[in-house]
Design a protein around this motif. Structure first.
Motif, mmCIF file in Angstrom:
data_model
loop_
_atom_site.group_PDB
_atom_site.id
_atom_site.type_symbol
_atom_site.label_atom_id
_atom_site.label_comp_id
_atom_site.label_asym_id
_atom_site.label_seq_id
_atom_site.Cartn_x
_atom_site.Cartn_y
_atom_site.Cartn_z
ATOM 1 N N LEU A 1 7.989 -33.403 -9.996
ATOM 2 C CA LEU A 1 8.236 -31.829 -10.232
ATOM 3 C C LEU A 1 7.867 -31.594 -11.883
ATOM 4 N N LEU A 2 6.911 -30.861 -12.079
ATOM 5 C CA LEU A 2 6.403 -30.368 -13.339
ATOM 6 C C LEU A 2 6.522 -28.713 -13.211
ATOM 7 N N SER A 3 7.486 -28.467 -14.349
ATOM 8 C CA SER A 3 7.668 -27.054 -14.582
ATOM 9 C C SER A 3 6.893 -26.475 -15.814
ATOM 10 N N GLN A 4 6.142 -25.726 -15.506
ATOM 11 C CA GLN A 4 5.415 -25.006 -16.808
ATOM 12 C C GLN A 4 6.395 -24.551 -17.819
ATOM 13 N N ASP A 5 7.428 -23.618 -17.408
ATOM 14 C CA ASP A 5 8.497 -23.341 -18.615
ATOM 15 C C ASP A 5 8.855 -24.514 -19.280
ATOM 16 N N THR A 6 9.242 -25.519 -18.696
ATOM 17 C CA THR A 6 9.601 -26.794 -19.432
ATOM 18 C C THR A 6 8.495 -27.165 -20.481
ATOM 19 N N ILE A 7 7.559 -27.390 -19.804
ATOM 20 C CA ILE A 7 6.538 -28.126 -20.527
ATOM 21 C C ILE A 7 6.087 -27.315 -21.670
ATOM 22 N N ARG A 8 6.076 -25.693 -21.708
ATOM 23 C CA ARG A 8 5.375 -25.004 -22.591
ATOM 24 C C ARG A 8 6.392 -24.460 -23.539
ATOM 25 N N ARG A 9 7.599 -24.338 -22.861
ATOM 26 C CA ARG A 9 8.578 -23.516 -23.766
ATOM 27 C C ARG A 9 9.621 -24.692 -24.421
ATOM 28 N N VAL A 10 9.879 -25.632 -23.646
ATOM 29 C CA VAL A 10 11.006 -26.486 -24.064
ATOM 30 C C VAL A 10 10.129 -27.526 -24.987
ATOM 31 N N ILE A 11 9.254 -28.171 -24.260
ATOM 32 C CA ILE A 11 8.721 -29.389 -24.934
ATOM 33 C C ILE A 11 7.649 -29.071 -26.135
ATOM 34 N N LEU A 12 6.804 -28.044 -25.910
ATOM 35 C CA LEU A 12 5.851 -27.811 -26.935
ATOM 36 C C LEU A 12 6.099 -26.464 -27.667
ATOM 37 N N THR B 1 3.770 -36.847 -4.011
ATOM 38 C CA THR B 1 3.644 -35.373 -4.120
ATOM 39 C C THR B 1 3.746 -35.112 -5.188
ATOM 40 N N ILE B 2 3.020 -34.093 -6.131
ATOM 41 C CA ILE B 2 3.166 -33.671 -7.193
ATOM 42 C C ILE B 2 3.486 -32.263 -7.070
ATOM 43 N N ILE B 3 4.559 -31.582 -7.704
ATOM 44 C CA ILE B 3 4.614 -30.101 -7.588
ATOM 45 C C ILE B 3 4.570 -29.590 -8.977
ATOM 46 N N LEU B 4 3.660 -28.467 -9.162
ATOM 47 C CA LEU B 4 3.401 -27.860 -10.269
ATOM 48 C C LEU B 4 3.943 -26.217 -10.001
ATOM 49 N N GLU B 5 4.938 -26.025 -10.920
ATOM 50 C CA GLU B 5 5.545 -24.387 -10.622
ATOM 51 C C GLU B 5 5.483 -23.930 -11.961
ATOM 52 N N GLY B 6 5.091 -22.475 -11.756
ATOM 53 C CA GLY B 6 5.376 -21.560 -12.926
ATOM 54 C C GLY B 6 4.491 -20.532 -12.657
ATOM 55 N N ILE B 7 4.606 -19.599 -13.508
ATOM 56 C CA ILE B 7 3.703 -18.198 -13.326
ATOM 57 C C ILE B 7 2.396 -18.412 -13.425
#
Length: 162
Positions: free
Chosen positions: A31-42, A70-76
């Motif tokens: 599970l990959l979360s756009q929020d976690t990747i963009r806001r938290v990590i980067l 399965t890879i899940i990408l979620e985010g706006i």
């Protein structure tokens, strides 16, 4: 190997659905979360050229290399910023990519957001709002009357025939 992309406005239910799918599909799912990747990590802004795009692509590739089923990408994942990346993924994954869009009226998303422990104010949500931000190749579209269980069931059924 399958890629599931869950898109929609804040408060639409993407994260909840992604977590329920992860529970249903088990440990062979990433599970990959756009929020976690963009806001938290980067800690990066959400605009064209954000480094989140290349990191998301790299994490999807890593997931493939690790043989996740399965890879899940979620985010706006708004079209104006992530559209080209999503089109590239669609080209790469073809029929193995399932794209889901969550369509809710702003008022419903606002009410759902206000139930979160760290909710955003109405002005912030409105500044992020993307009305009808469709890519044109959505496999499923969920409105406010579709329950979480129904969403997970429909996505799981679609995945079983990919």
């Amino acid at each position: 190997m399958k890629l599931v992309v869950l898109r929609g406005n804040s408060g639409a239910g993407k994260t909840t659905t992604a977590q329920a799918l992860l529970t249903r599909l088990g440990p062979t799912t990433l599970l990959l979360s756009q929020d976690t990747i963009r806001r938290v990590i980067l800690k990066a802004p959400d605009r064209v050229g954000t480094p989140a795009i290349t990191l998301i692509q790299a994490l999807i590739t890593w997931g493939q290399d690790q043989s996740f089923e399965t890879i899940i990408l979620e985010g706006i994942l708004k079209k104006s910023v992530y559209g080209p990346m999503l089109a590239t993924l669609k080209q790469q994954w073809g029929a193995q990519m399932l794209t889901v869009y969550f369509e809710l009226p702003f008022e419903v998303a606002l009410k759902r957001n206000q139930m979160k422990p760290n909710s955003f104010d109405q002005a912030t949500l409105m500044s992020w709002w993307q009305a009808n931000d469709l890519l044109g190749y959505e496999d499923l579209r969920f409105g406010p009357t579709v329950t979480l269980d129904e969403q997970v069931q429909l996505i799981t059924e679609k995945l079983s025939v990919l």
